[in-house]
Design an enzyme around this catalytic site. Structure first.
Site, PDB file in Angstrom:
ATOM      1  N   GLY A 317      51.540  56.809  36.662  1.00 57.35           N
ATOM      2  CA  GLY A 317      50.785  57.299  37.813  1.00 57.35           C
ATOM      3  C   GLY A 317      50.851  58.808  37.910  1.00 57.35           C
ATOM      4  CG  ASP A 371      61.738  46.622  53.536  1.00 59.46           C
ATOM      5  OD1 ASP A 371      61.981  47.741  54.039  1.00 59.46           O
ATOM      6  OD2 ASP A 371      62.438  45.622  53.733  1.00 59.46           O
TER       7      ASP A 371
END
Length: 573
Positions: A317, A371
């Site tokens: 990424g 989370d």
């Protein structure tokens, strides 16, 4: 120090955990009343309160221990004897696995997360073969369709502890029965039965009935989200019976369930059959035992890292301006380190970034924010770090790296589920998959906004795609509450030359956001632009965002569905 002191310390820690878990159950037990009274703001407050309980009670125990030891230093042998005494208290203890995590937390608070070793901590369970002890009553109840499925389903709903009237129980039973026939067929159903958890799972504005549909060939999930109408009547919103659907309901991007679980290990084991792809850590996380879930997550990491020759590498990424992110090629999590220095355009501090991550931990994540688990002094073997990554760590976060010879310790990092970055996903897909991804992205933005969360940086690179194709936000450094943002429409240009100028012709204050500008970076790709304009053009209008702000300020709490709206019974043909 007296040898009797070690036992006193061990008992004090276990009593502290008893107090913490007692309060945990007390807050949890109020979930039904909050649901029945439609006290949605109290639901949100209870969620935050329950998360804070653990650290609060760890702090209380630490203060007690400092008083008991009168601040005297403790040698290694003393600490080992404390752990030995504590271990001897656990064989008949009903929540021994979480009590071990509590011991770890107290130790780490006392010693500032240093000298962490299996000898001093419960890095591995003291009782790995004993998942849970015998419990005084069954976790679930069986329902057999001896007089037909509609009768059995009516019994299931009638057996619930909810004290509100049903809007139309016969209708809902018909919906569920029709769904089961459509999904499984009458022949399979004739030889099947239900097993339903005794406790309801509360989250957001729903009470979930969680059960197992036991057929001759398999055990399937049986999930019913029960809602409360504005008139105070109960209705079943849908019926979910696939593992994929159940996995999303119990997903890592959702808030923790409020479910009364005095024997959490037994409940985790019971859930495992209908959630086979979930790890032990994820199951504990789902029922609100997030600190023990962190322990289990670390154990899963240790198991993986000791059984692979892979090296840590920078995560795929676009490289972030605030976080350095790395991973193991075959591991399903990423490790995120806050850089020592940020790019000039990021006018914030490391403390601000940590506060943003804590906000996400405590807020309703509505299935759209991942989370995280937070670690201090995380040790890595140098041999398992790719040289390029090692150079990057030393370049971007040298203040957080301590050289330990053949290892390094990273003073602070987050571990988060790994996803495919949305920008990479969009480059790889076409047709229906591309359309679904753009629809999911827009839905994620809307649901976050409705939950009073503005992502700040809405670029595709800050979102990921899960294995179920859901789009989830994971870059939190610019996150803020919707109510803190001033959404503005760009004023009309005074002269034609204004639109060609390098500087805006209008004033911009801190907190100002111009939704029209989103179009420039979200619709630049000709494959994406038309889809975005078709499905989400309202996201480019300031009045849309201001209308959401008004609803939030008026106290409205939106419904959150862990399934597609088309699956709702009220929207089916």
């Amino acid at each position: 120090m007296s040898r009797g002191l070690e036992l006193l310390i061990a008992q004090t820690i276990l009593q502290g955990f008893d107090a913490q878990y007692g309060r945990f159950l007390e807050v949890t037990s109020g979930a039904q009343q909050r649901f029945e009274h439609a006290d949605w703001h109290a639901v949100q407050q209870a969620m935050k309160q329950r998360i804070h309980l653990y650290d609060h009670h760890v702090g209380l125990v630490v203060e007690q221990l400092r008083c008991i030891t009168e601040g005297k230093s403790t040698d290694v042998d003393f600490l080992l004897r404390v752990k030995e005494h504590y271990t001897h208290l656990l064989p008949d203890y009903p929540r021994f696995e979480i009590a071990e995590s509590f011991f770890n937390s107290v130790y780490c608070r006392l010693f500032d997360h240093r000298s962490l070793s299996p000898e001093r901590l419960f890095i591995f369970s003291s009782q790995p073969a004993r998942r849970f002890r015998a419990i005084p009553r069954p976790l679930a109840k069986d329902f057999f369709p001896e007089k037909g499925w509609e009768k059995a389903l009516n019994n299931v709903l009638s057996d619930l502890p909810l004290r509100l009237p049903w809007q139309n129980k016969t209708r809902d039973v018909g919906y569920i029965s029709a769904h089961l026939v459509e999904t499984l067929g009458e022949e399979t159903l004739r030889h099947s039965h239900l097993q339903v958890a005794n406790e309801l799972f509360f989250r957001n504005k729903a009470a979930w009935l969680v059960g197992k549909l036991i057929t001759p060939d398999a055990t399937l999930p049986f999930l019913l989200p029960i809602h409360r109408s504005d008139d105070g009547e109960l209705f079943v919103d849908t019926c979910l019976t696939t593992s994929a659907e159940a996995s999303i309901v119990f997903g890592f991007a959702r808030s923790y369930f409020m479910v009364y679980a005095p024997f959490p290990a037994a409940l985790v084991e019971w859930l495992r059959e209908i959630l086979p792809v979930k790890t032990t850590a994820e199951l504990y996380m789902a029922i609100g035992c997030q600190k023990h879930a962190k322990t289990e997550s670390y154990r899963e990491y240790l198991y993986y890292i000791t059984s692979t020759d892979e090296q840590f590498i920078e995560a795929p990424g676009i490289r972030g301006m605030v976080m350095l992110v790395f991973t193991l090629p075959g591991f399903d999590r990423v490790f995120k380190v806050i850089k020592d220095q940020f790019a000039p355009q990021k006018e914030m501090t490391a403390a601000h970034v940590r506060a943003c991550y804590q906000l996400v931990k405590e807020h309703d994540r509505v299935g759209r924010m991942a989370d995280t688990q937070e670690f201090e002094n995380f040790v890595l073997d140098k041999r398992q770090i790719d040289p390029t990554l090692m150079a990057l760590l030393l370049q971007e976060a040298p203040d957080k790296i301590t050289d330990l010879g053949d290892k390094i310790a990273i003073s602070h990092l987050y571990i988060e589920r790994r996803m495919v970055p949305l920008n990479i996903w969009l480059e790889q897909v076409e047709g229906a998959q591309l359309r679904d991804a753009i629809e999911e992205y827009g839905n994620a933005i809307r649901q976050l906004a409705a939950a009073n969360i503005f992502p700040g940086d809405m670029l595709f690179k800050n979102f990921g795609v899960t294995r179920h194709g859901r789009v989830v936000f994971y870059d939190y450094d610019e996150i803020c509450y919707m109510t803190e943002v001033n959404f503005r429409t760009i004023p009309a240009a005074r002269y034609p030359e204004d639109e060609l100028a390098s500087e805006p012709w209008y004033s911009v204050s801190p907190g100002d956001v111009f939704p029209e500008e989103f179009r420039h970076w979200l619709c630049a790709d000709p494959r994406i632009g038309p889809l975005f304009e078709e499905m989400h053009d309202d996201l480019f209008r300031a009045d849309y965002w201001r209308s959401l702000q008004t609803r939030i300020k008026e106290g409205h709490v939106e419904d959150v569905y862990a399934y597609r709206k088309r699956q709702r019974f009220c929207l089916r043909g």
